[in-house]
Design an enzyme around this catalytic site. Structure first.
Site, PDB file in Angstrom:
ATOM      1  N   LEU A 219      -3.402  -7.905  -3.292  1.00  0.00           N
ATOM      2  CA  LEU A 219      -4.820  -8.158  -3.481  1.00  0.00           C
ATOM      3  C   LEU A 219      -5.405  -8.447  -2.106  1.00  0.00           C
ATOM      4  O   LEU A 219      -4.765  -9.117  -1.284  1.00  0.00           O
ATOM      5  CB  LEU A 219      -5.065  -9.375  -4.395  1.00  0.00           C
ATOM      6  CG  LEU A 219      -4.723  -9.230  -5.878  1.00  0.00           C
ATOM      7  CD1 LEU A 219      -5.053 -10.530  -6.609  1.00  0.00           C
ATOM      8  CD2 LEU A 219      -5.476  -8.069  -6.521  1.00  0.00           C
ATOM      9  N   ASP A 220      -6.617  -7.951  -1.847  1.00  0.00           N
ATOM     10  CA  ASP A 220      -7.273  -8.267  -0.578  1.00  0.00           C
ATOM     11  C   ASP A 220      -7.399  -9.777  -0.426  1.00  0.00           C
ATOM     12  O   ASP A 220      -7.459 -10.510  -1.419  1.00  0.00           O
ATOM     13  CB  ASP A 220      -8.674  -7.647  -0.533  1.00  0.00           C
ATOM     14  CG  ASP A 220      -8.633  -6.128  -0.488  1.00  0.00           C
ATOM     15  OD1 ASP A 220      -7.591  -5.573  -0.115  1.00  0.00           O
ATOM     16  OD2 ASP A 220      -9.661  -5.509  -0.843  1.00  0.00           O
ATOM     17  N   ARG A 221      -7.446 -10.220   0.794  1.00  0.00           N
ATOM     18  CA  ARG A 221      -7.535 -11.656   1.087  1.00  0.00           C
ATOM     19  C   ARG A 221      -8.653 -12.351   0.290  1.00  0.00           C
ATOM     20  O   ARG A 221      -8.459 -13.424  -0.262  1.00  0.00           O
ATOM     21  CB  ARG A 221      -7.782 -11.849   2.580  1.00  0.00           C
ATOM     22  CG  ARG A 221      -7.909 -13.300   3.006  1.00  0.00           C
ATOM     23  CD  ARG A 221      -8.140 -13.405   4.499  1.00  0.00           C
ATOM     24  NE  ARG A 221      -7.800 -14.727   4.996  1.00  0.00           N
ATOM     25  CZ  ARG A 221      -7.443 -14.980   6.238  1.00  0.00           C
ATOM     26  NH1 ARG A 221      -7.362 -14.001   7.116  1.00  0.00           N
ATOM     27  NH2 ARG A 221      -7.145 -16.205   6.625  1.00  0.00           N
TER      28      ARG A 221
ATOM     29  N   ASN B 290      -8.605  -0.904  -1.070  1.00  0.00           N
ATOM     30  CA  ASN B 290     -10.068  -1.112  -1.093  1.00  0.00           C
ATOM     31  C   ASN B 290     -10.797  -0.182  -2.063  1.00  0.00           C
ATOM     32  O   ASN B 290     -11.993   0.063  -1.924  1.00  0.00           O
ATOM     33  CB  ASN B 290     -10.668  -0.949   0.303  1.00  0.00           C
ATOM     34  CG  ASN B 290     -10.216  -2.009   1.289  1.00  0.00           C
ATOM     35  OD1 ASN B 290     -10.441  -1.886   2.476  1.00  0.00           O
ATOM     36  ND2 ASN B 290      -9.561  -3.063   0.824  1.00  0.00           N
TER      37      ASN B 290
ATOM     38  N   ARG C  46     -13.995  -1.527  -3.841  1.00  0.00           N
ATOM     39  CA  ARG C  46     -15.017  -1.843  -2.839  1.00  0.00           C
ATOM     40  C   ARG C  46     -15.689  -0.561  -2.325  1.00  0.00           C
ATOM     41  O   ARG C  46     -16.917  -0.500  -2.181  1.00  0.00           O
ATOM     42  CB  ARG C  46     -14.381  -2.637  -1.696  1.00  0.00           C
ATOM     43  CG  ARG C  46     -13.807  -3.971  -2.159  1.00  0.00           C
ATOM     44  CD  ARG C  46     -12.922  -4.632  -1.115  1.00  0.00           C
ATOM     45  NE  ARG C  46     -13.668  -5.005   0.076  1.00  0.00           N
ATOM     46  CZ  ARG C  46     -13.106  -5.560   1.151  1.00  0.00           C
ATOM     47  NH1 ARG C  46     -11.790  -5.790   1.163  1.00  0.00           N
ATOM     48  NH2 ARG C  46     -13.839  -5.889   2.189  1.00  0.00           N
TER      49      ARG C  46
END
Length: 304
Positions: A142-144, A240, A243
């Site tokens: 998971l992205d930060r 991503n 996003r």
């Protein structure tokens, strides 16, 4: 020896700290170091939470100690320090561990932050409490700044089984996204081929096979005050992906400056991994984990 122990709220002079010289079980170690106290007294100290190992309260008689660890004994109950920072364990067995990750915590270390606290590093320390040779393995990320459910494997075999059969193993993987604006279509499908620029930013190509194929499905849950709350389901799991796709349709995720957002309404990225359901690689059973929508993502709809 008197030494202040991290995580304890007792006074330093009320704590005795001992260093482990050789492997031993906790009770045996304490009986050796606290011989005047007597066996029953030492057991009572353990039961009352007066003993900590490396700053964490331990009550098990047979807890395995390793050389170099610090064992502290207090005259009163120790207030334990938080076991994890930015995560909590939802499920754990011999093969894998499923966690809830907070926004702001790295899944694994980044090249420019090699010493940062990460989910991976904390879980590695966690599994090595019982066995110094234990390890964990990254299955997905998971992205930060994305919060929610993610899992790690406890062996390379399980990691490979999950990654090699990811599309079939994962039964459900959905996110909640807070985006800017109101979508013309309440639900839909976004499809493109994702590529990475030299600046490490992902972008879409509409040319077939020009990059990694990415498919995202979305459904509007709520709108108001210039924002929309979406349920987003992934057919593919690319870097991503959500996003980029939200930017592609003109509704970037709130707080996502990298991909076109101008809003700082919630002080974080408006993306949360709320459901992960998969077939267990060993037992064959389907496990499903759901994390509630963070209050921050609902905040824009609560304004007058």
């Amino acid at each position: 020896m008197n030494r202040k122990t991290t995580g304890s709220r007792t006074k330093p002079d009320r704590i005795r700290t001992f260093e482990v010289a050789e492997g031993s079980e906790l009770l045996a170690f304490l009986l050796n170091k606290l011989s005047p106290e007597g066996r029953n007294s030492v057991k009572s100290m353990l039961a009352r939470g007066q003993v900590s190992v490396e700053g964490r309260v331990e009550k098990a008689y047979n807890y395995p100690l390793r050389p170099g660890q610090q064992v502290s004994v207090s005259k009163e109950k120790i207030v334990d320090k938080p076991r994890f920072i930015g995560l909590s364990i939802l499920y754990e067995d011999d093969d894998l561990v499923v966690i809830q990750k907070d926004a702001g915590l790295l899944s694994i270390s980044a090249p420019h932050e090699p010493d940062a606290i990460t989910a991976y590093r904390q879980l590695m320390e966690h599994v090595r409490q019982d066995n110094p040779t234990s390890r964990i393995f990254v299955v997905h990320r998971l992205d930060r700044d994305t919060s929610g459910v993610m899992m790690f494997a406890k062996s390379e075999k399980v990691q490979q089984a999950l990654q090699n059969d990811w599309q079939e193993a994962v039964q459900e993987r959905s996110y909640i996204a807070l985006v800017e604006g109101t979508l013309r279509q309440a639900e839909g499908k976004i499809e493109s081929w994702l590529k990475e620029s030299k600046t490490l930013k992902m972008y879409s190509s509409q040319r077939p096979d020009d990059g990694q194929h990415a498919v995202t499905h979305y459904k509007t849950l709520q709108t108001g005050n210039g924002y929309s709350l979406l349920e987003v389901r992934l057919e593919t799991g690319r870097k991503n992906q959500i996003r980029v796709h939200m930017q592609d349709i003109g509704h970037p995720i709130v707080g996502d400056k990298k991909y076109g957002s101008r809003s700082r309404a919630i002080g974080r990225l408006g993306l949360h991994a709320n459901v992960l359901s998969f077939v267990h690689p060993t037992t064959g059973k389907t496990l499903r984990f759901e994390s509630p929508i963070p209050k921050a993502l609902l905040r824009p709809f609560q304004r007058d």
